[in-house]
Design a protein around this motif. Structure first.
Motif, PDB file in Angstrom:
ATOM      1  N   VAL A  35      -6.394  13.892 -19.431  1.00  0.00           N
ATOM      2  CA  VAL A  35      -6.268  13.760 -18.275  1.00  0.00           C
ATOM      3  C   VAL A  35      -6.044  11.976 -18.266  1.00  0.00           C
ATOM      4  N   VAL A  36      -6.935  11.392 -19.020  1.00  0.00           N
ATOM      5  CA  VAL A  36      -6.782   9.838 -19.042  1.00  0.00           C
ATOM      6  C   VAL A  36      -5.691   9.737 -19.849  1.00  0.00           C
ATOM      7  N   ARG A  37      -5.274  10.518 -21.109  1.00  0.00           N
ATOM      8  CA  ARG A  37      -4.088   9.997 -21.878  1.00  0.00           C
ATOM      9  C   ARG A  37      -2.865  10.277 -20.823  1.00  0.00           C
ATOM     10  N   LEU A  38      -2.723  11.385 -19.955  1.00  0.00           N
ATOM     11  CA  LEU A  38      -1.547  11.506 -19.057  1.00  0.00           C
ATOM     12  C   LEU A  38      -1.424  10.304 -18.132  1.00  0.00           C
ATOM     13  N   ILE A  39      -2.562   9.776 -17.711  1.00  0.00           N
ATOM     14  CA  ILE A  39      -2.360   8.605 -16.724  1.00  0.00           C
ATOM     15  C   ILE A  39      -1.982   7.362 -17.457  1.00  0.00           C
ATOM     16  N   GLU A  40      -2.373   7.281 -18.665  1.00  0.00           N
ATOM     17  CA  GLU A  40      -1.795   6.342 -19.346  1.00  0.00           C
ATOM     18  C   GLU A  40      -0.271   6.367 -19.593  1.00  0.00           C
ATOM     19  N   ASN A  41       0.204   7.473 -19.881  1.00  0.00           N
ATOM     20  CA  ASN A  41       1.476   7.691 -20.226  1.00  0.00           C
ATOM     21  C   ASN A  41       2.441   7.866 -19.089  1.00  0.00           C
ATOM     22  N   GLN A  42       2.071   8.238 -17.868  1.00  0.00           N
ATOM     23  CA  GLN A  42       2.900   8.615 -16.847  1.00  0.00           C
ATOM     24  C   GLN A  42       2.829   7.406 -15.711  1.00  0.00           C
ATOM     25  N   VAL A  43       1.898   6.601 -15.635  1.00  0.00           N
ATOM     26  CA  VAL A  43       1.727   5.450 -14.724  1.00  0.00           C
ATOM     27  C   VAL A  43       2.039   4.012 -15.398  1.00  0.00           C
ATOM     28  N   ASP A  44       2.725   3.131 -14.579  1.00  0.00           N
ATOM     29  CA  ASP A  44       2.919   1.799 -14.968  1.00  0.00           C
ATOM     30  C   ASP A  44       2.008   1.011 -14.641  1.00  0.00           C
ATOM     31  N   LEU A  73       0.802  -1.286   0.001  1.00  0.00           N
ATOM     32  CA  LEU A  73       0.014   0.088  -0.033  1.00  0.00           C
ATOM     33  C   LEU A  73       0.824   1.274   0.070  1.00  0.00           C
ATOM     34  N   LYS A  74       1.938   1.101   0.750  1.00  0.00           N
ATOM     35  CA  LYS A  74       3.045   2.294   0.697  1.00  0.00           C
ATOM     36  C   LYS A  74       3.537   2.356  -0.813  1.00  0.00           C
ATOM     37  N   ASP A  75       3.806   1.522  -1.559  1.00  0.00           N
ATOM     38  CA  ASP A  75       3.898   2.042  -2.979  1.00  0.00           C
ATOM     39  C   ASP A  75       2.852   2.327  -3.788  1.00  0.00           C
ATOM     40  N   LYS A  76       1.626   1.964  -3.565  1.00  0.00           N
ATOM     41  CA  LYS A  76       0.670   2.332  -4.272  1.00  0.00           C
ATOM     42  C   LYS A  76       0.470   3.929  -3.925  1.00  0.00           C
ATOM     43  N   ARG A  77       0.449   4.251  -2.584  1.00  0.00           N
ATOM     44  CA  ARG A  77       0.265   5.582  -2.174  1.00  0.00           C
ATOM     45  C   ARG A  77       1.236   6.678  -2.805  1.00  0.00           C
ATOM     46  N   GLN A  78       2.580   6.158  -2.982  1.00  0.00           N
ATOM     47  CA  GLN A  78       3.636   6.901  -3.504  1.00  0.00           C
ATOM     48  C   GLN A  78       3.494   7.275  -4.867  1.00  0.00           C
ATOM     49  N   VAL A  79       3.008   6.153  -5.649  1.00  0.00           N
ATOM     50  CA  VAL A  79       2.520   6.429  -7.148  1.00  0.00           C
ATOM     51  C   VAL A  79       1.280   7.348  -7.330  1.00  0.00           C
ATOM     52  N   LEU A  80       0.259   7.207  -6.540  1.00  0.00           N
ATOM     53  CA  LEU A  80      -0.821   7.918  -6.714  1.00  0.00           C
ATOM     54  C   LEU A  80      -0.733   9.155  -6.224  1.00  0.00           C
ATOM     55  N   LYS A  81       0.148   9.557  -5.196  1.00  0.00           N
ATOM     56  CA  LYS A  81       0.159  10.805  -4.764  1.00  0.00           C
ATOM     57  C   LYS A  81       0.912  11.696  -5.745  1.00  0.00           C
ATOM     58  N   SER A  82       1.914  11.182  -6.401  1.00  0.00           N
ATOM     59  CA  SER A  82       2.541  11.728  -7.354  1.00  0.00           C
ATOM     60  C   SER A  82       1.876  12.104  -8.727  1.00  0.00           C
ATOM     61  N   ARG A 105      -3.493  17.600 -10.781  1.00  0.00           N
ATOM     62  CA  ARG A 105      -4.119  19.008 -10.027  1.00  0.00           C
ATOM     63  C   ARG A 105      -3.275  20.119 -10.654  1.00  0.00           C
ATOM     64  N   ARG A 106      -2.040  19.821 -10.826  1.00  0.00           N
ATOM     65  CA  ARG A 106      -1.152  21.102 -11.307  1.00  0.00           C
ATOM     66  C   ARG A 106      -1.188  21.366 -12.688  1.00  0.00           C
ATOM     67  N   LYS A 107      -1.325  20.271 -13.421  1.00  0.00           N
ATOM     68  CA  LYS A 107      -1.631  20.598 -14.935  1.00  0.00           C
ATOM     69  C   LYS A 107      -2.868  21.153 -15.409  1.00  0.00           C
ATOM     70  N   PHE A 108      -3.760  20.491 -14.689  1.00  0.00           N
ATOM     71  CA  PHE A 108      -5.243  20.472 -15.259  1.00  0.00           C
ATOM     72  C   PHE A 108      -6.166  21.229 -13.929  1.00  0.00           C
ATOM     73  N   ASN A 109      -7.259  21.906 -14.697  1.00  0.00           N
ATOM     74  CA  ASN A 109      -8.016  22.558 -13.845  1.00  0.00           C
ATOM     75  C   ASN A 109      -9.404  21.551 -13.318  1.00  0.00           C
ATOM     76  N   VAL A 110      -8.822  20.346 -12.539  1.00  0.00           N
ATOM     77  CA  VAL A 110      -9.898  19.521 -12.366  1.00  0.00           C
ATOM     78  C   VAL A 110      -9.645  18.894 -10.918  1.00  0.00           C
ATOM     79  N   SER A 111     -10.686  18.210 -10.615  1.00  0.00           N
ATOM     80  CA  SER A 111     -10.474  17.566  -9.241  1.00  0.00           C
ATOM     81  C   SER A 111     -10.358  16.083  -9.322  1.00  0.00           C
TER      82      SER A 111
END
Length: 91
Positions: free
Chosen positions: A73-82, A18-27, A33-39
């Motif tokens: 945002v979905v494309r960013l998730i596809e490209n940024q997260v393993d 869960l610690k690995d997961k939290r680290q990936v998701l927090k990033s 949030r920084r790049k897009f005006n979404v919640s």
């Protein structure tokens, strides 16, 4: 005012705890949030280290703009997260 939301379910490959997961998701959440005006927030599967469910919402004055923002945002998730995107539900 247009409000659009999606729920993205991910299967994380490299998370061994869960610690690995939290680290990936927090990033990821901070970057979105920084790049897009979404919640964005983790809204499900909090006890599973391999699965994540993210809720993402966008408020706009244009239906097309909201859809484009969420698609980006979905494309960013596809490209940024393993991870594999298991599903994307639109609301």
């Amino acid at each position: 005012m247009i409000v659009k939301a999606i729920v993205v379910t991910l299967h994380l490959h490299e998370a061994k705890s869960l610690k690995d997961k939290r680290q990936v998701l927090k990033s990821l959440l901070d970057q979105v949030r920084r790049k897009f005006n979404v919640s964005i927030a983790e809204v499900g599967e909090q006890d599973s280290h391999r699965m994540a469910v993210l809720g993402i919402a966008c408020v706009s004055n244009s239906d097309r703009h909201a859809d484009q923002s969420l698609d980006t945002v979905v494309r960013l998730i596809e490209n940024q997260v393993d991870a594999d995107i298991v599903s994307v539900e639109r609301w």
